[in-house]
Design an enzyme around this catalytic site. Sequence first.
Site, short mmCIF file in Angstrom:
data_model
loop_
_atom_site.label_atom_id
_atom_site.label_comp_id
_atom_site.label_asym_id
_atom_site.label_seq_id
_atom_site.Cartn_x
_atom_site.Cartn_y
_atom_site.Cartn_z
N HIS A 284 4.73 0.16 -0.11
CA HIS A 284 5.51 -0.66 0.82
C HIS A 284 4.64 -1.74 1.43
O HIS A 284 3.41 -1.68 1.35
CB HIS A 284 6.14 0.24 1.91
CG HIS A 284 5.16 1.12 2.61
ND1 HIS A 284 4.64 2.27 2.05
CD2 HIS A 284 4.58 1.03 3.84
CE1 HIS A 284 3.81 2.85 2.89
NE2 HIS A 284 3.74 2.11 4.00
N HIS B 5 0.85 -1.19 0.00
CA HIS B 5 0.00 0.00 0.00
C HIS B 5 0.88 1.24 0.00
O HIS B 5 2.07 1.16 0.32
CB HIS B 5 -0.88 0.02 1.25
CG HIS B 5 -0.09 0.22 2.52
ND1 HIS B 5 0.52 -0.83 3.18
CD2 HIS B 5 0.24 1.33 3.22
CE1 HIS B 5 1.17 -0.37 4.24
NE2 HIS B 5 1.03 0.95 4.29
N ARG C 139 7.33 -8.83 15.74
CA ARG C 139 7.84 -7.52 15.33
C ARG C 139 6.79 -6.47 15.69
O ARG C 139 5.60 -6.69 15.45
CB ARG C 139 8.07 -7.52 13.82
CG ARG C 139 8.49 -6.17 13.25
CD ARG C 139 8.80 -6.33 11.74
NE ARG C 139 9.33 -5.09 11.21
CZ ARG C 139 8.61 -4.10 10.72
NH1 ARG C 139 7.29 -4.18 10.70
NH2 ARG C 139 9.18 -3.01 10.26
N ASP D 28 0.82 5.16 1.84
CA ASP D 28 0.13 5.88 2.91
C ASP D 28 -0.52 7.13 2.32
O ASP D 28 -0.02 7.71 1.36
CB ASP D 28 1.12 6.29 4.01
CG ASP D 28 1.76 5.08 4.69
OD1 ASP D 28 1.23 3.96 4.56
OD2 ASP D 28 2.80 5.26 5.36
C1 LIG Z 1 -4.99 8.20 9.27
C2 LIG Z 1 -4.92 6.97 8.79
C3 LIG Z 1 -4.01 6.52 7.71
C4 LIG Z 1 -4.40 5.07 7.47
C5 LIG Z 1 -5.85 5.08 7.89
C6 LIG Z 1 -5.79 5.84 9.19
O1 LIG Z 1 -7.05 6.18 9.65
C7 LIG Z 1 -5.07 5.02 10.27
C8 LIG Z 1 -4.34 3.81 9.68
C9 LIG Z 1 -3.60 4.14 8.39
C10 LIG Z 1 -3.37 2.88 7.56
C11 LIG Z 1 -2.16 2.04 7.99
C12 LIG Z 1 -1.99 0.85 7.05
C13 LIG Z 1 -2.24 1.17 5.57
C14 LIG Z 1 -3.44 2.11 5.39
C15 LIG Z 1 -3.71 2.35 3.90
C16 LIG Z 1 -4.62 1.59 6.15
O2 LIG Z 1 -5.51 0.89 5.76
O3 LIG Z 1 -4.56 2.06 7.45
C17 LIG Z 1 -3.17 3.39 6.16
C18 LIG Z 1 -4.22 4.51 6.05
C19 LIG Z 1 -3.82 5.54 5.01
O4 LIG Z 1 -2.67 6.01 5.00
O5 LIG Z 1 -4.68 5.85 4.17
O1 LIG Z 2 5.21 -2.04 10.21
C1 LIG Z 2 5.80 -1.41 9.34
O2 LIG Z 2 7.02 -1.42 9.22
C2 LIG Z 2 5.04 -0.57 8.34
C3 LIG Z 2 3.60 -0.31 8.73
C4 LIG Z 2 2.89 0.53 7.73
O3 LIG Z 2 3.22 0.56 6.57
C5 LIG Z 2 1.76 1.36 8.15
O4 LIG Z 2 1.34 1.29 9.33
O5 LIG Z 2 1.26 2.12 7.30
FE LIG Z 3 2.27 2.23 5.50
#
Ligand SMILES: C=C1C[C@]23C[C@@]1(O)CC[C@H]2[C@@]12CCC[C@@](C)(C(=O)O1)[C@H]2[C@@H]3C(=O)O
Ligand SMILES: O=C(O)CCC(=O)C(=O)O
Ligand SMILES: [Fe+2]
Length: 350
Positions: free
Chosen positions: A281, A219, A291, A221
């Site tokens: 990533h 994904h 981890r 961010d």
């Molecule tokens: C602010 C945020 C970014 C995120 C969605 C969230 O509400 C909290 C979790 C974040 C995360 C982490 C893993 C990948 C991701 C795509 C997801 O599903 O939850 C990201 C979200 C994002 O960056 O869009």
């Molecule tokens: O655990 C990690 O190293 C990455 C986690 C991550 O990509 C995320 O929380 O968006």
């Molecule tokens: Fe991420």
Amino acid sequence: MPSLSDVHHPHHHLHLEFESVRELPESHAWPTLHDHPCVSEPVPVIDLADPKAAEFMARACVSWGAFQVTGHGVAPRLLEAIDSEMRRLFALPIQQKLKAARPPDGISGYGLVPISSFFAKLMWSEGFTIAGSPLDHARKLWPHDPDQFCDVIERYDQVMKALAGRLISLMLLSLGLRHEELDWAGQTGKPLPDLAGVLRLNSYPACPDPDRAMGMAAHADSSLLTILYQSSTSGLQLLRAEDQNGPTRWVTVPPLPGALVVIVGDLFHILSNGRFRSVVHRVVVNRSRQRVSVAYFSGPPAGVTVSPIGKLVGPGRAPAYRAVTWAEYLGLKRKLFDKALATIEMTEES
Ligand SMILES: C=C1C[C@]23C[C@@]1(O)CC[C@H]2[C@@]12CCC[C@@](C)(C(=O)O1)[C@H]2[C@@H]3C(=O)O
Ligand SMILES: O=C(O)CCC(=O)C(=O)O
Ligand SMILES: [Fe+2]
């Protein structure tokens, strides 16, 4: 027979008591782990005290969409403290953690990553998202002593907010912009506005079959940038496009004691009109060690829109993306996942 915790609660097969699983359940076996080779390649490491830090950051953001940062001034004791709070949190019984479950449409709370719904298989991980005060959650998790967790989270949040501001300023400077030239917030001439931040604590338990399990699926961010502390166990991989050094490949980010990983998010991609690339990533798991990681997602304040910086677009040329707020973009991501960025792209005609 895997021991699934849904025996005790209604969340069907979603939440495993990972430690008691001896064999990878089919629900968690991914067919697509080996889509690209996994290699090691030197991910840029940048010392913030280096006078050339901004220049190196620009290079890393263009070519990698990520780098490791040292000399950031975050106290090792704070990193140790959050590491140990994460372990304490994830070691709680699943029934206890589910008391602080994230509601289906909410941001904060315990559970799977929001993008889980886009995949047929479940990930080998659990997490906890904190937006705003951690107190309500901590009271559910540790009714008799919520303060220890809250103190560490609040300190970490503050320190990350300050570091994110520093990094974002440096990255903007590296693009040749002065603070006064920032029009991304629609506030030309004003200093960087108060940034918003969301914390996510991640845990990837030791896994009986790491070659078939996915810690976190690929994904990008949606933040401006993400500051990640991955402690001492590897697992994070960056997707690197085909170039003179090789085919499309997964590059492992080796844990470097005391270093933090900086990941360019979609909003910086938009802001820089695609010059800085938001990097795809993922996380792979291992057989012997749990981890943990903590991600700080930094974004513009509520209601503030991000759009390509005029100076970078150039006179007479069209910006590649339309303006969005973080909330709006998070909504797009939640609905469209990896198609979100494409939907705010502007074509020549528009
Ligand atoms: C602010 C945020 C970014 C995120 C969605 C969230 O509400 C909290 C979790 C974040 C995360 C982490 C893993 C990948 C991701 C795509 C997801 O599903 O939850 C990201 C979200 C994002 O960056 O869009
Ligand atoms: O655990 C990690 O190293 C990455 C986690 C991550 O990509 C995320 O929380 O968006
Ligand atoms: Fe991420």
